[in-house]
Design an enzyme around this catalytic site. Sequence first.
Site, PDB file in Angstrom:
ATOM      1  N   CYS A  71     -15.116 102.328  19.054  1.00 19.06           N
ATOM      2  CA  CYS A  71     -16.303 101.480  18.923  1.00 19.06           C
ATOM      3  C   CYS A  71     -17.316 102.228  18.080  1.00 19.06           C
ATOM      4  O   CYS A  71     -17.776 103.314  18.455  1.00 19.06           O
ATOM      5  CB  CYS A  71     -16.893 101.139  20.284  1.00 19.06           C
ATOM      6  N   HIS A 163      -8.946  93.712  13.470  1.00 20.75           N
ATOM      7  CA  HIS A 163     -10.013  92.775  13.130  1.00 20.75           C
ATOM      8  C   HIS A 163      -9.472  91.698  12.206  1.00 20.75           C
ATOM      9  O   HIS A 163      -8.630  91.968  11.348  1.00 20.75           O
ATOM     10  CB  HIS A 163     -11.164  93.490  12.436  1.00 20.75           C
ATOM     11  N   GLU A 213     -15.664  89.843  20.244  1.00 22.96           N
ATOM     12  CA  GLU A 213     -14.861  91.025  20.527  1.00 22.96           C
ATOM     13  C   GLU A 213     -13.818  90.732  21.597  1.00 22.96           C
ATOM     14  O   GLU A 213     -14.118  90.121  22.624  1.00 22.96           O
ATOM     15  CB  GLU A 213     -15.756  92.183  20.977  1.00 22.96           C
ATOM     16  N   CYS A 222     -21.044  95.072  16.355  1.00 21.48           N
ATOM     17  CA  CYS A 222     -19.751  95.742  16.488  1.00 21.48           C
ATOM     18  C   CYS A 222     -19.589  96.647  15.271  1.00 21.48           C
ATOM     19  O   CYS A 222     -19.495  96.162  14.140  1.00 21.48           O
ATOM     20  CB  CYS A 222     -18.613  94.723  16.551  1.00 21.48           C
ATOM     21  N   GLY A 225     -16.222  96.347  13.586  1.00 22.58           N
ATOM     22  CA  GLY A 225     -16.170  95.022  12.978  1.00 22.58           C
ATOM     23  C   GLY A 225     -16.996  94.933  11.710  1.00 22.58           C
ATOM     24  O   GLY A 225     -16.623  94.249  10.749  1.00 22.58           O
TER      25      GLY A 225
END
Length: 281
Positions: A71, A163, A213, A222, A225
């Site tokens: 993350c 993703h 998510e 994110c 992301g």
Amino acid sequence: MKFTKMQGCGNDYVYINCFDETVSAPAELARKISDRHFGIGSDGLVLITPSQNADCCMRMFNPDGSESEMCGNAIRCVAKYVYDRNIIHKKQIAIETLAGIKFITVNTDENDTARTLTVDMGAPITEATEIPVIANASPVKDLSLSAHGRDFTFTCVSMGNPHAVTFINDDVSLFDVERFGSVFEKDNHFPHKANIEFVNVLSPTHLKMRVWERGTGETLACGTGTCATVAAACLNGISPHEAVKVDLLGGQLIIEWNMEDGHIYMTGPAEFTFDGEYYYG
């Protein structure tokens, strides 16, 4: 058990310093502690632990108890935590994750407090089998998926976690992210599910994104992301390989895909919210 609440662009997690604390059942704890009505309330749980391979290790658990590889917003918070609290007080910090060791540069103010942090997120993964996504060719730039009678085209990228990015003409501020994201997350093309990004192009160096998510739902930001979004924009010739601003519900991140080393660099803030004690047993 002592904990710290932190956020990066509104992506909020509960952090536990496992140099001092012991967590025996992190998945169960993540489900309880993340509940915004009966727990502390967060986008998940992050354990900061010792590492034999880096300065420290980050383990991240979603509100449903599943463990994520990486993350970007959380790793900035981990770096700020260990720097500001003198656990690892140096400007270059190596943090072990399930997606590998990531290197963070700490940018401080006049009081030697970490304000923004730049993360070397590594090279984006575009090989379909490594993302993973079921597709006929790599890079995956034209994966067509449908939901609720609408067709979308996705570009798929991994930043250590999968993703799928789609560029839309709808105003993303008004877009029904939950309705479509919850379907695409679990699409059969994604063996490990996927994080879903919906993106408006404001200019080649300015994007606006909302994210659904996996295992969590929509969040205010994110990090991985955002990196995947800029990678997808570069792959599609939308953005150049230079600093790109990405607006999120919780703030703004600066992303650059550096072609000299092939790595993506993310710069953004990290903030303490509060410390507390949780009665864990």
